[in-house]
Design a protein around this motif. Structure first.
Motif, PDB file in Angstrom:
ATOM      1  N   LEU A 403      -8.116  12.187  86.928  1.00  9.01           N
ATOM      2  CA  LEU A 403      -6.739  12.574  86.646  1.00  9.01           C
ATOM      3  C   LEU A 403      -6.613  13.043  85.191  1.00  9.01           C
ATOM      4  O   LEU A 403      -7.341  12.567  84.320  1.00  9.01           O
ATOM      5  CB  LEU A 403      -5.796  11.392  86.879  1.00  9.01           C
ATOM      6  CG  LEU A 403      -5.710  10.861  88.317  1.00  9.01           C
ATOM      7  CD1 LEU A 403      -4.952   9.535  88.336  1.00  9.01           C
ATOM      8  CD2 LEU A 403      -5.020  11.890  89.221  1.00  9.01           C
ATOM      9  N   PRO A 404      -5.681  13.938  84.900  1.00 13.97           N
ATOM     10  CA  PRO A 404      -5.471  14.362  83.500  1.00 13.97           C
ATOM     11  C   PRO A 404      -5.054  13.170  82.645  1.00 13.97           C
ATOM     12  O   PRO A 404      -4.222  12.358  83.058  1.00 13.97           O
ATOM     13  CB  PRO A 404      -4.343  15.392  83.601  1.00 13.97           C
ATOM     14  CG  PRO A 404      -4.365  15.852  85.031  1.00 13.97           C
ATOM     15  CD  PRO A 404      -4.820  14.671  85.837  1.00 13.97           C
ATOM     16  N   ARG A 405      -5.634  13.055  81.457  1.00 11.45           N
ATOM     17  CA  ARG A 405      -5.333  11.934  80.580  1.00 11.45           C
ATOM     18  C   ARG A 405      -4.074  12.216  79.764  1.00 11.45           C
ATOM     19  O   ARG A 405      -3.753  13.362  79.442  1.00 11.45           O
ATOM     20  CB  ARG A 405      -6.506  11.658  79.636  1.00 11.45           C
ATOM     21  CG  ARG A 405      -7.738  11.118  80.326  1.00 11.45           C
ATOM     22  CD  ARG A 405      -7.561   9.656  80.756  1.00 11.45           C
ATOM     23  NE  ARG A 405      -7.535   8.776  79.611  1.00 11.45           N
ATOM     24  CZ  ARG A 405      -8.632   8.203  79.088  1.00 11.45           C
ATOM     25  NH1 ARG A 405      -9.808   8.454  79.601  1.00 11.45           N
ATOM     26  NH2 ARG A 405      -8.524   7.383  78.063  1.00 11.45           N
ATOM     27  N   ALA A 406      -3.367  11.125  79.415  1.00 16.11           N
ATOM     28  CA  ALA A 406      -2.180  11.220  78.564  1.00 16.11           C
ATOM     29  C   ALA A 406      -2.373  10.306  77.367  1.00 16.11           C
ATOM     30  O   ALA A 406      -3.033   9.262  77.464  1.00 16.11           O
ATOM     31  CB  ALA A 406      -0.928  10.822  79.354  1.00 16.11           C
ATOM     32  N   ASP A 407      -1.803  10.692  76.246  1.00  8.86           N
ATOM     33  CA  ASP A 407      -1.933   9.927  75.011  1.00  8.86           C
ATOM     34  C   ASP A 407      -0.640   9.167  74.758  1.00  8.86           C
ATOM     35  O   ASP A 407       0.387   9.758  74.420  1.00  8.86           O
ATOM     36  CB  ASP A 407      -2.236  10.870  73.848  1.00  8.86           C
ATOM     37  CG  ASP A 407      -2.529  10.127  72.550  1.00  8.86           C
ATOM     38  OD1 ASP A 407      -2.769   8.899  72.628  1.00  8.86           O
ATOM     39  OD2 ASP A 407      -2.504  10.762  71.484  1.00  8.86           O
ATOM     40  N   ILE A 408      -0.673   7.832  74.945  1.00 13.44           N
ATOM     41  CA  ILE A 408       0.505   6.986  74.775  1.00 13.44           C
ATOM     42  C   ILE A 408       0.172   5.905  73.749  1.00 13.44           C
ATOM     43  O   ILE A 408      -0.813   5.176  73.896  1.00 13.44           O
ATOM     44  CB  ILE A 408       0.932   6.312  76.097  1.00 13.44           C
ATOM     45  CG1 ILE A 408       1.144   7.367  77.190  1.00 13.44           C
ATOM     46  CG2 ILE A 408       2.182   5.465  75.887  1.00 13.44           C
ATOM     47  CD1 ILE A 408       2.295   8.308  76.918  1.00 13.44           C
ATOM     48  N   ALA A 409       0.995   5.801  72.712  1.00 11.32           N
ATOM     49  CA  ALA A 409       0.761   4.790  71.677  1.00 11.32           C
ATOM     50  C   ALA A 409       0.742   3.398  72.287  1.00 11.32           C
ATOM     51  O   ALA A 409       1.618   3.038  73.079  1.00 11.32           O
ATOM     52  CB  ALA A 409       1.847   4.884  70.605  1.00 11.32           C
ATOM     53  N   GLY A 410      -0.275   2.618  71.906  1.00 13.88           N
ATOM     54  CA  GLY A 410      -0.386   1.246  72.387  1.00 13.88           C
ATOM     55  C   GLY A 410      -1.249   1.089  73.614  1.00 13.88           C
ATOM     56  O   GLY A 410      -1.624  -0.037  73.969  1.00 13.88           O
ATOM     57  N   PHE A 411      -1.585   2.223  74.282  1.00 13.82           N
ATOM     58  CA  PHE A 411      -2.405   2.162  75.486  1.00 13.82           C
ATOM     59  C   PHE A 411      -3.577   3.124  75.350  1.00 13.82           C
ATOM     60  O   PHE A 411      -3.425   4.229  74.817  1.00 13.82           O
ATOM     61  CB  PHE A 411      -1.581   2.527  76.720  1.00 13.82           C
ATOM     62  CG  PHE A 411      -0.428   1.596  76.973  1.00 13.82           C
ATOM     63  CD1 PHE A 411      -0.602   0.439  77.717  1.00 13.82           C
ATOM     64  CD2 PHE A 411       0.828   1.866  76.459  1.00 13.82           C
ATOM     65  CE1 PHE A 411       0.453  -0.422  77.945  1.00 13.82           C
ATOM     66  CE2 PHE A 411       1.894   1.012  76.677  1.00 13.82           C
ATOM     67  CZ  PHE A 411       1.701  -0.142  77.422  1.00 13.82           C
ATOM     68  N   GLU A 412      -4.729   2.707  75.838  1.00 11.96           N
ATOM     69  CA  GLU A 412      -5.921   3.547  75.714  1.00 11.96           C
ATOM     70  C   GLU A 412      -6.175   4.394  76.940  1.00 11.96           C
ATOM     71  O   GLU A 412      -6.620   5.540  76.831  1.00 11.96           O
ATOM     72  CB  GLU A 412      -7.149   2.666  75.439  1.00 11.96           C
ATOM     73  CG  GLU A 412      -8.416   3.461  75.203  1.00 11.96           C
ATOM     74  CD  GLU A 412      -9.604   2.588  74.867  1.00 11.96           C
ATOM     75  OE1 GLU A 412     -10.693   3.139  74.579  1.00 11.96           O
ATOM     76  OE2 GLU A 412      -9.466   1.345  74.891  1.00 11.96           O
ATOM     77  N   PHE A 413      -5.873   3.846  78.133  1.00  7.66           N
ATOM     78  CA  PHE A 413      -6.166   4.559  79.377  1.00  7.66           C
ATOM     79  C   PHE A 413      -4.861   4.866  80.108  1.00  7.66           C
ATOM     80  O   PHE A 413      -4.293   4.004  80.782  1.00  7.66           O
ATOM     81  CB  PHE A 413      -7.091   3.722  80.265  1.00  7.66           C
ATOM     82  CG  PHE A 413      -8.488   3.586  79.731  1.00  7.66           C
ATOM     83  CD1 PHE A 413      -9.476   4.499  80.069  1.00  7.66           C
ATOM     84  CD2 PHE A 413      -8.814   2.554  78.859  1.00  7.66           C
ATOM     85  CE1 PHE A 413     -10.767   4.378  79.560  1.00  7.66           C
ATOM     86  CE2 PHE A 413     -10.097   2.418  78.345  1.00  7.66           C
ATOM     87  CZ  PHE A 413     -11.074   3.339  78.699  1.00  7.66           C
ATOM     88  N   CYS A 414      -4.395   6.100  79.940  1.00  7.10           N
ATOM     89  CA  CYS A 414      -3.166   6.549  80.602  1.00  7.10           C
ATOM     90  C   CYS A 414      -3.451   7.868  81.323  1.00  7.10           C
ATOM     91  O   CYS A 414      -4.262   8.686  80.860  1.00  7.10           O
ATOM     92  CB  CYS A 414      -2.036   6.732  79.595  1.00  7.10           C
ATOM     93  SG  CYS A 414      -1.510   5.200  78.800  1.00  7.10           S
ATOM     94  N   TYR A 415      -2.736   8.086  82.434  1.00 10.33           N
ATOM     95  CA  TYR A 415      -3.008   9.238  83.292  1.00 10.33           C
ATOM     96  C   TYR A 415      -1.706   9.915  83.697  1.00 10.33           C
ATOM     97  O   TYR A 415      -0.690   9.255  83.935  1.00 10.33           O
ATOM     98  CB  TYR A 415      -3.763   8.789  84.549  1.00 10.33           C
ATOM     99  CG  TYR A 415      -4.948   7.903  84.252  1.00 10.33           C
ATOM    100  CD1 TYR A 415      -6.201   8.446  83.990  1.00 10.33           C
ATOM    101  CD2 TYR A 415      -4.807   6.506  84.220  1.00 10.33           C
ATOM    102  CE1 TYR A 415      -7.289   7.625  83.701  1.00 10.33           C
ATOM    103  CE2 TYR A 415      -5.888   5.691  83.935  1.00 10.33           C
ATOM    104  CZ  TYR A 415      -7.125   6.250  83.675  1.00 10.33           C
ATOM    105  OH  TYR A 415      -8.195   5.432  83.382  1.00 10.33           O
ATOM    106  N   ASN A 416      -1.746  11.245  83.763  1.00  9.60           N
ATOM    107  CA  ASN A 416      -0.619  11.997  84.294  1.00  9.60           C
ATOM    108  C   ASN A 416      -0.627  11.847  85.811  1.00  9.60           C
ATOM    109  O   ASN A 416      -1.237  12.635  86.540  1.00  9.60           O
ATOM    110  CB  ASN A 416      -0.719  13.475  83.895  1.00  9.60           C
ATOM    111  CG  ASN A 416      -0.433  13.673  82.424  1.00  9.60           C
ATOM    112  OD1 ASN A 416       0.599  13.258  81.920  1.00  9.60           O
ATOM    113  ND2 ASN A 416      -1.361  14.315  81.723  1.00  9.60           N
ATOM    114  N   TRP A 417       0.037  10.812  86.246  1.00 13.11           N
ATOM    115  CA  TRP A 417       0.026  10.456  87.675  1.00 13.11           C
ATOM    116  C   TRP A 417       1.226   9.573  87.964  1.00 13.11           C
ATOM    117  O   TRP A 417       1.534   8.655  87.196  1.00 13.11           O
ATOM    118  CB  TRP A 417      -1.276   9.713  88.018  1.00 13.11           C
ATOM    119  CG  TRP A 417      -1.325   9.159  89.402  1.00 13.11           C
ATOM    120  CD1 TRP A 417      -1.140   9.840  90.563  1.00 13.11           C
ATOM    121  CD2 TRP A 417      -1.574   7.796  89.776  1.00 13.11           C
ATOM    122  NE1 TRP A 417      -1.250   9.000  91.641  1.00 13.11           N
ATOM    123  CE2 TRP A 417      -1.531   7.737  91.178  1.00 13.11           C
ATOM    124  CE3 TRP A 417      -1.844   6.644  89.052  1.00 13.11           C
ATOM    125  CZ2 TRP A 417      -1.733   6.553  91.873  1.00 13.11           C
ATOM    126  CZ3 TRP A 417      -2.048   5.468  89.732  1.00 13.11           C
ATOM    127  CH2 TRP A 417      -1.998   5.418  91.142  1.00 13.11           C
TER     128      TRP A 417
END
Length: 530
Positions: A403-417
């Motif tokens: 899945l495409p990755r997203a950059d969210i402060a405080g989290f390392e593994f986030c996905y555009n899903w």
């Protein structure tokens, strides 16, 4: 530490145990002067509430990470304080105003979750303290030994410090910046005929944690609990009673409770409640004292944040028939050497899908520095030390990494899903794998997809529900992973029981045909003393 001082502290420790246990085992009386064997005490509990509005829900999930970060710093500070001597440290770092220097019955207390962006993911228990009894909403905290309530002392010049009006507390906002709010629900000792303040001159004061007064002082026994995250509570100790309602309509008094009357609170997560209800491992813990009256055990079931608003759960003291059902697991309680107030279980390994993860065994060893696991209802997102975190997130990412990755402060593994409730999304070729924690004795904790993936941290973005504990261990199982399980702890035998449960139907009168666990041997020494 000098040998003589160590002997004195051990003697005071023994005195504390004796006093609180004798008081807690004093006969509980109903309105007719007696309680029948087998009677129960229970109150309905509303589930955790997540905001309905989409953007508020996203802020709620983002706030969990900030709150947990501060919480972990507090736990580490408790560990440091225990090693370095909490009384000496409290005196050196605080400026405190001068005056502050076995049965088949079970008891249940009401529990609900606070809906407040500055104080998210916490379960609240409603307890009636004092005479006459008044209700207070307290945070359910399995990693704390100090029960305290926001308090107002009677103003007498030169006698009592009191507090300003309105009292100001501080909490952490969604951006991590402290936010001030007003507290209005106070405990007033002068209006409770059952309140008995403890003085500095009493031997009991010397055995209490976080104390700040010298034995020669005649003032009230004061405490100052200050943590690295800035959370502070300052107040005085007293003995108090709680009032609980029996299932047959009678009222009963639970005496011998050590209660902190807090005249100042500041820092993370103190504004959306009236105080803290301690269920931690310690002689003054509400959980330990109350359980000593009710078959040495307590249990609770944490509803999912997605439960219906009308659902209810309980904090129970005594044998709970709901614990024993299909799939009940049994394992030993582990007691951490560093965080003495915490307790948890011994992990053998973690499996993601059909993959057993390669995690060094010392990560789970509670006798090693930064090792072991504690269960913390005050933490939301499960925190793992780097060796465990990297293995767990790496395994989960192998199923979601396309899945495409997203950059969210405080989290390392986030996905555009957009997360689906069961974690299965054929359209995006996504299936959140099973997550199993294998425990000593063959017990297993199986988490659902909603306990390992945070659904929507931003619009259309889901993140793995784990934090890396760069500051140090032990590993912390948060309430998101604990939800929809019923948990029972028996510190006398050192046994923990748990099983999957929706937590929505635990009215004890409806479970009279269930098989209750056998009562422990009352002559066996308690296991909660480290």
């Amino acid at each position: 530490m000098m040998p003589g001082r160590r002997v004195l502290l051990l003697a005071l420790h023994g005195l504390l145990c004796l006093q609180v246990q004798l008081a807690a085992r004093a006969e509980m009386q109903g309105d007719d002067g007696s309680i029948e064997d087998g009677s129960s005490i229970h109150f309905p509990v509303s589930p955790p509430v997540v905001p309905d509005a989409a953007e508020e829900r996203r802020e709620h999930f983002r706030a969990l990470e900030a709150k947990d970060r501060f919480r972990h710093e507090r736990l580490l500070a408790m560990s440091s304080s225990a090693r370095n001597g909490s009384r000496r440290q409290a005196r050196q770092t605080s400026k405190v105003p001068e005056v502050l220097s076995d049965t088949s019955e079970f008891a249940e207390l009401p529990m609900r979750s606070a809906l407040n962006i500055a104080h998210v993911g916490m379960y609240l228990v409603s307890v009636r303290f004092g005479t006459p009894a008044l209700p207070f909403n307290l945070v359910l905290d399995t990693a704390n030994d100090l029960t305290w309530i926001s308090c107002r002392l009677r103003r007498r010049k030169g006698k009592h410090y009191g507090r300003s009006s309105p009292a100001q507390t501080m909490s952490v906002g969604t951006d991590g910046v402290p936010v001030k709010k007003a507290t209005t629900n106070f405990f007033r000792p002068s209006k409770s005929s059952s309140w008995r303040r403890i003085r500095c001159t009493q031997p009991l004061c010397g055995a209490l944690p976080y104390t700040t007064c010298e034995p020669t002082q005649t003032a009230s026994c004061s405490y100052h609990q200050k943590m690295q995250d800035g959370t502070v509570t300052i107040g005085i100790y007293g003995m108090e009673k709680a009032t609980v309602a029996l299932s047959d309509g009678k009222m009963a008094k639970l005496p011998g409770l050590v209660l902190g009357c807090s005249v100042m609170e500041a820092g993370a997560n103190v504004d959306a409640h009236d105080g803290v209800l301690s269920l931690g491992n310690g002689e003054i813990s509400f959980g330990v004292i109350a359980a000593s009256r009710f078959a040495s055990r307590f249990s609770f079931c944490l509803l999912s944040a997605n439960s219906e608003r009308s659902a209810s759960s309980y904090l129970t003291f005594g044998p709970n028939p709901a614990v024993m059902g299909p799939g009940t697991m049994v394992t030993d309680i582990s007691y951490n050497n560093d965080i003495r107030v915490g307790f948890g279980f011994r992990v053998i390994g973690i499996t993601v899908g059909d993959q057993a993860l390669d995690i060094p065994p010392e990560v789970w060893n509670d006798r090693l520095k930064y090792g072991g696991v504690i269960l913390d209802t005050g933490t939301s997102v499960t925190g793992l030390v780097p060796a465990a975190y990297d293995a767990v997130t790496g395994a989960l990412d192998s199923h979601l990494g396309h899945l495409p990755r997203a950059d969210i402060a405080g989290f390392e593994f986030c996905y555009n899903w957009t997360f689906t409730g069961d974690g299965v999304d054929p359209a995006n070729n996504v299936t959140v794998p099973s997550f199993t924690v294998e425990l000593q004795g063959g017990a297993v904790l199986q988490a659902d997809a909603k306990s390992v993936v945070m659904p929507e941290v931003q619009r259309g973005v889901a993140c793995l529900a784990f934090r890396k504990l760069l500051e140090g261990g032990p590993n912390i199982i948060g309430n998101v992973l604990m939800q929809e399980h019923i948990w029972e702890f028996d510190h006398r035998t050192g046994i923990m029981k748990f099983r999957k449960d929706k937590c929505t139907n635990h009215h004890l009168k409806d479970n009279s045909n269930s098989t209750a666990a056998a009562a422990p041997d009352v002559h066996q020494a308690p296991r909660y003393v480290n």
